[in-house]
Design a protein around this motif. Structure first.
Motif, PDB file in Angstrom:
ATOM      1  N   GLU A 134       0.822  -1.207   0.000  1.00 25.81           N
ATOM      2  CA  GLU A 134       0.000   0.000   0.000  1.00 25.81           C
ATOM      3  C   GLU A 134       0.857   1.259   0.000  1.00 25.81           C
ATOM      4  O   GLU A 134       0.459   2.288  -0.558  1.00 25.81           O
ATOM      5  CB  GLU A 134      -0.929  -0.021   1.217  1.00 25.81           C
ATOM      6  N   LEU A 137       1.599   2.232  -3.538  1.00 23.11           N
ATOM      7  CA  LEU A 137       0.416   2.659  -4.284  1.00 23.11           C
ATOM      8  C   LEU A 137      -0.157   3.980  -3.795  1.00 23.11           C
ATOM      9  O   LEU A 137      -0.960   4.599  -4.497  1.00 23.11           O
ATOM     10  CB  LEU A 137      -0.657   1.569  -4.223  1.00 23.11           C
ATOM     11  N   THR A 138       0.246   4.433  -2.610  1.00 22.71           N
ATOM     12  CA  THR A 138      -0.201   5.741  -2.122  1.00 22.71           C
ATOM     13  C   THR A 138       0.923   6.769  -2.173  1.00 22.71           C
ATOM     14  O   THR A 138       0.775   7.879  -1.667  1.00 22.71           O
ATOM     15  CB  THR A 138      -0.731   5.625  -0.681  1.00 22.71           C
ATOM     16  N   ASP A 163     -12.533   8.771  -3.627  1.00 22.17           N
ATOM     17  CA  ASP A 163     -11.429   7.840  -3.775  1.00 22.17           C
ATOM     18  C   ASP A 163     -11.881   6.516  -4.386  1.00 22.17           C
ATOM     19  O   ASP A 163     -13.063   6.153  -4.342  1.00 22.17           O
ATOM     20  CB  ASP A 163     -10.785   7.559  -2.409  1.00 22.17           C
ATOM     21  N   TYR A 178      -9.628   2.192   0.617  1.00 20.06           N
ATOM     22  CA  TYR A 178      -9.791   3.291  -0.331  1.00 20.06           C
ATOM     23  C   TYR A 178      -8.421   3.798  -0.768  1.00 20.06           C
ATOM     24  O   TYR A 178      -7.484   3.868   0.035  1.00 20.06           O
ATOM     25  CB  TYR A 178     -10.589   4.436   0.305  1.00 20.06           C
ATOM     26  N   MET A 179      -8.325   4.131  -2.048  1.00 19.53           N
ATOM     27  CA  MET A 179      -7.087   4.634  -2.621  1.00 19.53           C
ATOM     28  C   MET A 179      -7.326   6.026  -3.212  1.00 19.53           C
ATOM     29  O   MET A 179      -8.345   6.238  -3.893  1.00 19.53           O
ATOM     30  CB  MET A 179      -6.594   3.701  -3.725  1.00 19.53           C
ATOM     31  N   SER A 183      -3.891   3.964  -8.780  1.00 17.56           N
ATOM     32  CA  SER A 183      -2.656   3.184  -8.729  1.00 17.56           C
ATOM     33  C   SER A 183      -2.851   1.669  -8.745  1.00 17.56           C
ATOM     34  O   SER A 183      -1.981   0.968  -9.283  1.00 17.56           O
ATOM     35  CB  SER A 183      -1.832   3.587  -7.507  1.00 17.56           C
ATOM     36  N   PRO A 184      -3.940   1.102  -8.186  1.00 17.99           N
ATOM     37  CA  PRO A 184      -4.073  -0.354  -8.281  1.00 17.99           C
ATOM     38  C   PRO A 184      -4.092  -0.883  -9.714  1.00 17.99           C
ATOM     39  O   PRO A 184      -3.784  -2.060  -9.946  1.00 17.99           O
ATOM     40  CB  PRO A 184      -5.408  -0.626  -7.570  1.00 17.99           C
ATOM     41  N   SER A 243     -10.294  -0.487 -10.039  1.00 18.75           N
ATOM     42  CA  SER A 243      -9.293   0.584  -9.982  1.00 18.75           C
ATOM     43  C   SER A 243      -9.600   1.734 -10.919  1.00 18.75           C
ATOM     44  O   SER A 243      -9.115   2.855 -10.697  1.00 18.75           O
ATOM     45  CB  SER A 243      -7.903   0.022 -10.280  1.00 18.75           C
TER      46      SER A 243
END
Length: 492
Positions: A134, A137-138, A163, A178-179, A183-184, A243
């Motif tokens: 993670e 990806l963040t 998000d 939540y992203m 990015s996923p 995503s």
């Protein structure tokens, strides 16, 4: 992902004008399909997306530097800085065509892997890189520079209004988070198959590809882990859809269609798919022909249809229709997008042989498969096979409910072998690829199953999940270097 674009933001007027031109493109395409001459050579192509890892099997965000060293035009950027993509030159499958792909892939990937080693990293073709976390990806360095990827992210997040929500449940583990970015999507790497199709054969070929999508993804599944959790056998299917989902939850609850889409009906013409794309999906990247400095036609007056082609590239059907104007005569093709990358080159080429052989055989059946199966059932089985891999159970005409591994071994792989022979593929290659496919189906050992069993074995020996994923990834890479197909790989 295609060529870069000129802007990452667009005005309301630009969007309105693009939509108008897009509808004009659609009308022109409809009339052009009815009267134009198309190339119908039946060529095939292959795209492979791959990850970069360092010596510790962690993601290596070195793609930009690597591609500066690679002197092969087939290699290009992907959305993630730890991804690269290879586009193999088109060829004919007859004779030694598939062997040429196998040899050519090995040669090219070895060359690029050696270049990567100069940067302290390595190529890894795998559906989901198990060691992605993670934190990456963040971060602010996961995405490849360029307007196209930034514009895509802006459009998805603006349409969604919040998000990205990843919610994927395996049998005992799940991801629910939540992203702040898309990015996923960068975690999802695939092997995409292209098949040039004559206009009159497009609809039956697309229908056949949809009908066998479930068994196809079960046979090749290679993405069981995401962010440290064991989820679906081909988790990439769910990750990719979620995503870049432009829908807030309320729109999804209303049944508004996702941009990553299986579809909802059998078709009678290629035009059906382009019409649905324009009717159902607002433009994400409204880059006009004028902004892109594209001509209206090619050398032989075939329309470029810039807006329609660009829009089509932002509706991610698992079997996507492609109109390619080319430099002279245009052609049509199906882009089969549901397979993961890896494990070995031999496994990937065998997967390609299965698809091309089975397509040839199925569209020549007197009573086509799609006339004996509902579209809803094909869609349901696609997701079931992504969840459970070769252990999934499917309902198949004449056979009833059957384990998909048995369906493949007893029915579909022999059909694919017949199709390979009919395509003129050399007999020794038919035998070679059929044996790989048959043994994978018989043993139940695809990439996903090997990864799951290897991690369980390592954990039983005292490794934590993170340690097990890292060691499994190291073993996976070592097995790739041996070139032995995945069903033969030993466990730790």
């Amino acid at each position: 992902m295609g060529r870069d674009i000129t802007s990452a933001e667009y005005s309301g007027q630009q969007r309105r004008e693009y939509r108008q031109t897009l509808r004009q493109n659609l009308d022109l395409f409809e009339s052009y399909l009815d009267r134009a001459e198309f190339i119908t050579d039946g060529t095939i192509g292959l795209e492979v997306e791959m990850n970069l890892v360092d010596d510790d099997m962690q993601p290596a965000c070195r793609a930009v530097e690597l591609l500066e060293r690679v002197e092969l035009e087939e290699f290009t950027h992907e959305i993630g800085t730890f991804n690269i993509e290879m586009n193999y030159p088109v060829l004919h499958p007859a004779g030694r065509g598939l062997a040429d792909i196998e040899d050519g892939l090995i040669e090219r990937l070895t060359y690029v892997d050696n270049k990567a080693a100069e940067l302290g990293c390595h190529l890894l073709p795998i559906g989901h890189l198990p060691t992605v976390d993670e934190e990456l990806l963040t971060s602010d360095h996961w995405r490849t520079p360029g307007n196209r990827y930034l514009a895509l992210e802006n459009a998805v997040l603006q349409s969604r209004g919040e998000d990205i929500h990843l919610e994927i449940a395996g049998q005992t583990e799940y991801v629910d988070l939540y992203m702040p970015s898309i990015s996923p999507e960068a975690v999802c790497t695939s092997a995409q198959l292209h098949l040039q199709v004559a206009p009159e054969e497009f609809a039956p070929t697309w229908n056949a590809a949809q009908a066998i999508a479930g068994p196809q993804v079960a046979l090749a599944a290679n993405s069981p882990f995401l962010l440290g959790k064991q989820l679906w056998h081909e988790t990439r299917i769910a990750t990719f859809q979620q995503s870049i989902d432009t829908r807030p939850p309320e729109h999804a609850a209303q049944g508004i269609r996702p941009r990553v889409w299986f579809g909802e009906r059998w078709i009678t013409s290629m035009f059906d798919l382009f019409e649905e794309n324009v009717r159902y999906f607002p433009p994400l990247l409204p880059e006009s022909r004028v902004m892109a400095e594209q001509p209206m036609t090619n050398e032989d007056a075939a329309p470029i249809l810039h807006e329609l082609v660009l829009h089509n590239g932002t509706v991610w059907r698992w079997n996507r229709p492609i109109y390619d104007p080319g430099s002279s005569l245009p052609h049509l093709r199906i882009e089969n997008r549901l397979l993961p990358a890896g494990p070995t080159v031999l496994d990937m080429v065998a997967n390609a042989a299965f698809f091309y052989g089975l397509m040839y055989e199925m569209i020549r059946e007197r009573r086509p498969m799609w006339s004996r199966m509902s579209f809803a059932r094909a869609r349901e089985q696609f997701y079931d096979c992504a969840r459970y891999g070769l252990d999934a159970r499917v309902d198949w005409p004449r056979l009833g409910r059957v384990r998909v591994g048995e369906l493949l071994a007893e029915e579909l792989i022999p059909q694919a072998a017949s199709g390979m022979t009919a395509l003129g593929i050399d007999s020794d290659l038919v035998t070679r690829y059929t044996e790989v496919l048959s043994e994978r189906a018989r043993t139940g050992r695809n990439g996903a199953r090997w990864q799951i069993e290897a991690v369980k074995r390592l954990e039983s020996m005292g490794a934590s999940r993170g340690e097990a994923l890292t060691e499994m990834t190291r073993l996976y890479r070592n097995h790739i270097l041996s070139s032995a197909p995945v069903h033969t790989w030993p466990l730790p």
